[in-house]
Structures are given as structure tokens and as C-alpha cells.
Scaffold this active site. Structure first.
Site, short mmCIF file in Angstrom:
data_model
loop_
_atom_site.label_atom_id
_atom_site.label_comp_id
_atom_site.label_asym_id
_atom_site.label_seq_id
_atom_site.Cartn_x
_atom_site.Cartn_y
_atom_site.Cartn_z
N TYR A 87 -19.32 135.12 59.74
CA TYR A 87 -19.13 133.80 60.31
C TYR A 87 -18.35 133.92 61.65
O TYR A 87 -17.19 134.30 61.87
CB TYR A 87 -18.41 133.35 59.22
N LYS A 115 -23.78 133.42 60.55
CA LYS A 115 -23.54 132.10 61.16
C LYS A 115 -22.90 131.84 62.30
O LYS A 115 -21.45 132.45 62.25
CB LYS A 115 -22.87 131.11 59.86
#
Length: 258
Positions: A87, A115
Site C-alpha cells: 500500500y 494499491k
């Protein structure tokens, strides 16, 4: 015993989620913390409670370089037998995941996906090109407002916070993009950008996090999906005037009855 001042801890939330999800729906658990050892402890707990994958940022507060950040991901993956999703959200940690770092993590199969909430759309587009031939790696944008462009560039999916408020809108956008209906995808993105403007309703009074996430939580409360729009302390909830603006905005967007 897992609730303090009305706020459930992560274990309570995870147990509730794993009990609620239907078969075949994977549960991804965020295990972010200030040090690698703490992340490993969270990851082991998540594994024991039924998680199917971990979501991991670079450590926050701890100052690291790219080499130490690579080690951070490697240590967690070696210690916990679950896939890891990286992330990238430098606004909340001390460092951005560099392009070479992501490529290394993918090549070594330390992480299975990214992400990207970095706001570096050019860098994300280059990663899409770098990794387009890796079927074992997925790239997701965390942006609410350029999801159509990310999908056009080859992103595998989108993980926007605003999708909590209007999941159907992002599903329509995704379906249009996958079918090659790019004009329709753009029109849906434009509509979602209009909805996104709620994040600015309290921007002059609150922090960016409280104004942004707080507007989403306020919308969810007004729609009857959650009980409280309060933020974790010290973030403040939206003030009454901003709550009313969110209400009117949802009505105008046909997401709430007048």
C-alpha cells in the site's frame, strides 16, 4: 472487553468481518505499524483469525530508506504465511514506494499486488507498463478521481474510499471500462468527481483526513449504514453545517431521499 469508550479494537472488527463474509470472499487485513516487528505480530494475529492476505505500508514514524523499506516487506512476508499487498500512501507514512522498489518486490514475489494512493499518476502509469506481462501481480489505483484513466492504462482494479458511499457508481465505471465503453466510463467518472466534492465541505475547519474521510463517514451515517460519523481522536467530526451540506449533496446526487 474489546470495546473501550465505544470503539471496537481491530480484533473485534476482524472477527466480525470474518464471521459475516460469504464463502469465497477474501478478507484482507491492514497490518500497518511503526516497526516491522509490530507488523509481524499483527500479521500473525490476522492469520490466526482467518485473514487471507495482508495489506502493508512502509513503517510510519520510523524513518527508512528504500533498502530498509524493501527489507520491511521481506521480513513480514517471511514471517507470516499470507500474501502481501503493498500500500503506497506516502501522505500517511514517511516514504513513497519508489518505482524500482515496487518492481523488486514484484520480481521477488514478496508482494502480489500494489494499491497506489500516492497521487503520482505518472509513476503509476509507468508501473503499469513495467509489470504488464506479470500475471502474478496486480495493480490497483486508490484514486477516486482518475479511476477511468487508470483502467485505460491497464490497472486491474480500483480501491477508492468514496466507493463506500457509492459502490454502484464505481462498479458501473469499472464495467464500462472493461467493455471498452470509454465515453460512458468518463461520464460516470465525472459524476463521481462531483460526488467527491464533499471532501472539501469542511476543509477550512478540519484536517485533510478529518474533512475527507469524515465526509464519507457522515454520508454513510446519513444513509443509515453506520451509527456514527465520529473520527478516531484527535480527528474531529464534521461540524453541523458541513453535515447539512453533505445531506443536501447526497439528495442532489440521488443517493438520499429528500
Amino acid at each position: 472487553d474489546r470495546v473501550v469508550e465505544g470503539v471496537a479494537d481491530g480484533v473485534t472488527v476482524l472477527v466480525g468481518v470474518t464471521d459475516a463474509v460469504t464463502d469465497g470472499v477474501p478478507v484482507l487485513v491492514g497490518v500497518m505499524d511503526a516497526t516491522t516487528d509490530h507488523c509481524i505480530a499483527h500479521g500473525r494475529q490476522a492469520l490466526a483469525l482467518g485473514a487471507q492476505a495482508l495489506v502493508l505500508t512502509a513503517p510510519y514514524y520510523t524513518r527508512t530508506n528504500q533498502a530498509e523499506t524493501l527489507d520491511h516487506f521481506r521480513y513480514v512476508r517471511d514471517a507470516v504465511d499470507l500474501p502481501v499487498v503493498a500500500y503506497d500512501i506516502p501522505v500517511c507514512v514517511n516514504i513513497k514506494l519508489a518505482r524500482d522498489t515496487v518492481n523488486t518486490l514484484a520480481r521477488e514475489q514478496v508482494v502480489v499486488a500494489l494499491k497506489d494512493s500516492s497521487g503520482d499518476e505518472g509513476g503509476f502509469r509507468m508501473l503499469l507498463r513495467d509489470l504488464h506481462d506479470r500475471p502474478d501481480f496486480a495493480l490497483f489505483t486508490g484514486s477516486e478521481v482518475v479511476a477511468d484513466a487508470a483502467l485505460l492504462g491497464g490497472a486491474h482494479g480500483i480501491v477508492p474510499g468514496l466507493a463506500n458511499v457509492d459502490p454502484q457508481g464505481y462498479v458501473r465505471l469499472y464495467d464500462h471500462a472493461r467493455a471498452g465503453r470509454w465515453q460512458e466510463a468518463r461520464a460516470e467518472q465525472d459524476r463521481l468527481i462531483r460526488l467527491f466534492q464533499m471532501v472539501f465541505f469542511a476543509a477550512n475547519e478540519l484536517s485533510a483526513g478529518a474533512s475527507g474521510v469524515g465526509s464519507f463517514k457522515t454520508a454513510l451515517k446519513l444513509m443509515g449504514l453506520i451509527k456514527s460519523h465520529h473520527m478516531g481522536k484527535p480527528n474531529r467530526p464534521l461540524p453541523p453545517a458541513a453535515v447539512e451540506r453533505v445531506r443536501q449533496h447526497l439528495i442532489e446526487m440521488n443517493l438520499l431521499a429528500a
